[in-house]
Design a protein around this motif. Structure first.
Motif, PDB file in Angstrom:
ATOM      1  N   ASP A   3       0.800  -1.366  -0.121  1.00 28.12           N
ATOM      2  CA  ASP A   3       0.035   0.114  -0.195  1.00 28.12           C
ATOM      3  C   ASP A   3       0.704   1.227   0.173  1.00 28.12           C
ATOM      4  OD1 ASP A   3      -2.529  -1.528  -0.008  1.00 28.12           O
ATOM      5  OD2 ASP A   3      -2.720  -1.340   2.175  1.00 28.12           O
ATOM      6  N   ASP A   4       2.047   1.326   0.566  1.00 30.96           N
ATOM      7  CA  ASP A   4       2.957   2.458   0.933  1.00 30.96           C
ATOM      8  C   ASP A   4       3.550   2.732  -0.502  1.00 30.96           C
ATOM      9  OD1 ASP A   4       2.417   3.145   3.202  1.00 30.96           O
ATOM     10  OD2 ASP A   4       4.230   1.872   4.056  1.00 30.96           O
ATOM     11  N   ASP A   5       3.551   1.570  -1.480  1.00 30.17           N
ATOM     12  CA  ASP A   5       4.331   1.778  -2.594  1.00 30.17           C
ATOM     13  C   ASP A   5       3.324   2.768  -3.666  1.00 30.17           C
ATOM     14  OD1 ASP A   5       6.699   0.628  -1.812  1.00 30.17           O
ATOM     15  OD2 ASP A   5       6.261  -1.405  -2.586  1.00 30.17           O
ATOM     16  N   ASP A   6       1.994   2.640  -3.289  1.00 29.14           N
ATOM     17  CA  ASP A   6       0.997   3.266  -4.090  1.00 29.14           C
ATOM     18  C   ASP A   6       0.890   4.617  -3.745  1.00 29.14           C
ATOM     19  OD1 ASP A   6      -0.684   3.105  -6.388  1.00 29.14           O
ATOM     20  OD2 ASP A   6      -2.325   2.574  -4.910  1.00 29.14           O
ATOM     21  N   GLN A   7       1.400   5.058  -2.758  1.00 30.95           N
ATOM     22  CA  GLN A   7       1.067   6.635  -2.095  1.00 30.95           C
ATOM     23  C   GLN A   7       2.454   7.538  -2.743  1.00 30.95           C
ATOM     24  OE1 GLN A   7      -1.142   7.309   0.454  1.00 30.95           O
ATOM     25  NE2 GLN A   7      -1.808   5.334  -0.259  1.00 30.95           N
ATOM     26  N   TRP A   8       1.974   8.872  -2.603  1.00 32.01           N
ATOM     27  CA  TRP A   8       2.831   9.723  -3.090  1.00 32.01           C
ATOM     28  C   TRP A   8       3.908  10.009  -1.932  1.00 32.01           C
ATOM     29  CZ3 TRP A   8       3.336  10.845  -7.957  1.00 32.01           C
ATOM     30  CH2 TRP A   8       2.278  10.078  -8.955  1.00 32.01           C
ATOM     31  N   TYR A   9       4.908  10.646  -2.188  1.00 31.84           N
ATOM     32  CA  TYR A   9       5.972  11.309  -1.261  1.00 31.84           C
ATOM     33  C   TYR A   9       6.510  12.554  -1.864  1.00 31.84           C
ATOM     34  CZ  TYR A   9       5.494   6.982   0.974  1.00 31.84           C
ATOM     35  OH  TYR A   9       4.914   5.792   1.615  1.00 31.84           O
ATOM     36  N   TYR A  10       6.805  13.547  -0.895  1.00 30.40           N
ATOM     37  CA  TYR A  10       7.688  14.568  -1.460  1.00 30.40           C
ATOM     38  C   TYR A  10       9.094  14.426  -1.009  1.00 30.40           C
ATOM     39  CZ  TYR A  10       9.022  19.601  -1.955  1.00 30.40           C
ATOM     40  OH  TYR A  10       9.719  20.779  -2.321  1.00 30.40           O
ATOM     41  N   SER A  11      10.120  14.725  -1.966  1.00 26.08           N
ATOM     42  CA  SER A  11      11.300  14.468  -1.794  1.00 26.08           C
ATOM     43  C   SER A  11      12.155  15.889  -1.227  1.00 26.08           C
ATOM     44  CB  SER A  11      12.121  13.887  -2.853  1.00 26.08           C
ATOM     45  OG  SER A  11      13.466  13.913  -2.636  1.00 26.08           O
ATOM     46  N   LEU A  12      12.664  15.999  -0.118  1.00 26.00           N
ATOM     47  CA  LEU A  12      13.058  17.207   0.536  1.00 26.00           C
ATOM     48  C   LEU A  12      14.538  17.328  -0.241  1.00 26.00           C
ATOM     49  CD1 LEU A  12      12.456  16.581   4.290  1.00 26.00           C
ATOM     50  CD2 LEU A  12      11.251  18.214   2.704  1.00 26.00           C
ATOM     51  N   SER A  13      15.144  16.667  -0.739  1.00 20.42           N
ATOM     52  CA  SER A  13      16.457  16.880  -1.301  1.00 20.42           C
ATOM     53  C   SER A  13      16.392  17.337  -2.743  1.00 20.42           C
ATOM     54  CB  SER A  13      17.370  15.556  -1.507  1.00 20.42           C
ATOM     55  OG  SER A  13      16.748  14.365  -2.179  1.00 20.42           O
ATOM     56  N   ASP A  14      15.619  17.209  -3.589  1.00 21.25           N
ATOM     57  CA  ASP A  14      15.372  17.537  -4.886  1.00 21.25           C
ATOM     58  C   ASP A  14      13.924  18.153  -5.240  1.00 21.25           C
ATOM     59  OD1 ASP A  14      13.699  15.392  -5.342  1.00 21.25           O
ATOM     60  OD2 ASP A  14      15.024  14.397  -6.629  1.00 21.25           O
ATOM     61  N   HIS A  15      13.237  18.172  -3.973  1.00 19.19           N
ATOM     62  CA  HIS A  15      11.780  18.986  -4.331  1.00 19.19           C
ATOM     63  C   HIS A  15      10.993  18.399  -5.465  1.00 19.19           C
ATOM     64  CE1 HIS A  15      13.475  21.780  -1.459  1.00 19.19           C
ATOM     65  NE2 HIS A  15      14.298  22.059  -2.183  1.00 19.19           N
ATOM     66  N   SER A  16      11.024  17.085  -5.601  1.00 16.93           N
ATOM     67  CA  SER A  16      10.374  16.106  -6.341  1.00 16.93           C
ATOM     68  C   SER A  16       9.271  15.555  -5.670  1.00 16.93           C
ATOM     69  CB  SER A  16      11.105  15.304  -7.196  1.00 16.93           C
ATOM     70  OG  SER A  16      11.588  14.209  -6.367  1.00 16.93           O
ATOM     71  N   VAL A  17       8.217  14.958  -6.577  1.00 15.40           N
ATOM     72  CA  VAL A  17       7.034  14.155  -5.922  1.00 15.40           C
ATOM     73  C   VAL A  17       7.408  12.982  -6.776  1.00 15.40           C
ATOM     74  CG1 VAL A  17       4.520  14.096  -5.859  1.00 15.40           C
ATOM     75  CG2 VAL A  17       5.514  16.246  -5.509  1.00 15.40           C
ATOM     76  N   ARG A  19       6.073   8.447  -6.630  1.00 20.63           N
ATOM     77  CA  ARG A  19       5.103   7.469  -5.959  1.00 20.63           C
ATOM     78  C   ARG A  19       5.932   6.289  -5.508  1.00 20.63           C
ATOM     79  NH1 ARG A  19       0.193   6.035  -9.189  1.00 20.63           N
ATOM     80  NH2 ARG A  19      -0.975   6.269  -7.562  1.00 20.63           N
ATOM     81  N   GLY A  20       5.891   5.983  -4.098  1.00 19.44           N
ATOM     82  CA  GLY A  20       6.614   5.145  -3.647  1.00 19.44           C
ATOM     83  C   GLY A  20       7.625   5.563  -2.840  1.00 19.44           C
ATOM     84  N   LYS A  21       8.486   4.460  -2.079  1.00 19.22           N
ATOM     85  CA  LYS A  21       9.282   4.920  -1.219  1.00 19.22           C
ATOM     86  C   LYS A  21      10.553   4.644  -1.720  1.00 19.22           C
ATOM     87  CE  LYS A  21       6.884   3.637   3.218  1.00 19.22           C
ATOM     88  NZ  LYS A  21       7.061   2.706   4.176  1.00 19.22           N
ATOM     89  N   PRO A  31       3.401   9.461   3.785  1.00 27.71           N
ATOM     90  CA  PRO A  31       2.836   9.560   2.515  1.00 27.71           C
ATOM     91  C   PRO A  31       1.473  10.330   2.302  1.00 27.71           C
ATOM     92  CG  PRO A  31       1.801   7.416   3.872  1.00 27.71           C
ATOM     93  CD  PRO A  31       3.064   8.466   4.535  1.00 27.71           C
ATOM     94  N   TYR A  32       1.089  10.697   1.122  1.00 24.57           N
ATOM     95  CA  TYR A  32      -0.030  11.562   0.590  1.00 24.57           C
ATOM     96  C   TYR A  32      -0.858  10.592  -0.394  1.00 24.57           C
ATOM     97  CZ  TYR A  32       2.640  15.293   2.614  1.00 24.57           C
ATOM     98  OH  TYR A  32       3.342  16.161   3.439  1.00 24.57           O
ATOM     99  N   PRO A  33      -2.201  10.692  -0.472  1.00 25.16           N
ATOM    100  CA  PRO A  33      -2.846   9.966  -1.164  1.00 25.16           C
ATOM    101  C   PRO A  33      -2.964  10.479  -2.678  1.00 25.16           C
ATOM    102  CG  PRO A  33      -4.419  11.402  -0.034  1.00 25.16           C
ATOM    103  CD  PRO A  33      -2.934  11.711   0.559  1.00 25.16           C
ATOM    104  N   THR A  34      -2.629  11.467  -2.841  1.00 24.75           N
ATOM    105  CA  THR A  34      -2.662  12.153  -4.250  1.00 24.75           C
ATOM    106  C   THR A  34      -1.366  12.712  -4.662  1.00 24.75           C
ATOM    107  OG1 THR A  34      -3.760  14.099  -4.021  1.00 24.75           O
ATOM    108  CG2 THR A  34      -4.990  12.096  -4.407  1.00 24.75           C
ATOM    109  N   LYS A  35      -1.043  12.862  -5.841  1.00 22.64           N
ATOM    110  CA  LYS A  35       0.090  13.668  -6.223  1.00 22.64           C
ATOM    111  C   LYS A  35      -0.081  15.055  -5.886  1.00 22.64           C
ATOM    112  CE  LYS A  35       3.082  14.640 -10.408  1.00 22.64           C
ATOM    113  NZ  LYS A  35       3.147  14.311 -11.931  1.00 22.64           N
ATOM    114  N   ALA A  36      -1.261  15.634  -6.196  1.00 19.90           N
ATOM    115  CA  ALA A  36      -1.391  16.932  -5.739  1.00 19.90           C
ATOM    116  C   ALA A  36      -1.287  17.365  -4.389  1.00 19.90           C
ATOM    117  CB  ALA A  36      -2.994  17.473  -6.229  1.00 19.90           C
ATOM    118  N   ALA A  37      -1.507  16.436  -3.569  1.00 23.99           N
ATOM    119  CA  ALA A  37      -1.334  16.669  -2.049  1.00 23.99           C
ATOM    120  C   ALA A  37      -0.012  16.610  -1.564  1.00 23.99           C
ATOM    121  CB  ALA A  37      -2.037  15.472  -1.200  1.00 23.99           C
TER     122      ALA A  37
END
Length: 61
Positions: A3-17, A19-21, A31-37
């Protein structure tokens, strides 16, 4: 895929979004439920910090 691999994350090092860990744990927010979040992660954190600071000021008088 977990389930965590299907969630969205924000990367602090390169400010990218992402999917997955795929970023190190100390480098990601989520994790965030959507890319926009996930894209709004820093705005969400800023708003929550401001609200917590205001609550602290009210508590402390």
């Amino acid at each position: 895929m977990s389930d965590d691999d299907d969630q969205w994350y924000y990367s602090l090092s390169d400010h990218s979004v992402r999917r997955g860990k795929d970023a190190p744990a100390l480098d990601r927010m989520g994790p965030y439920p959507t890319k926009a979040a996930a894209e709004a992660a820093l705005t969400t954190v800023r708003a929550r910090n401001e609200a917590a600071d205001a609550a602290d000021r009210e508590w402390n008088g």
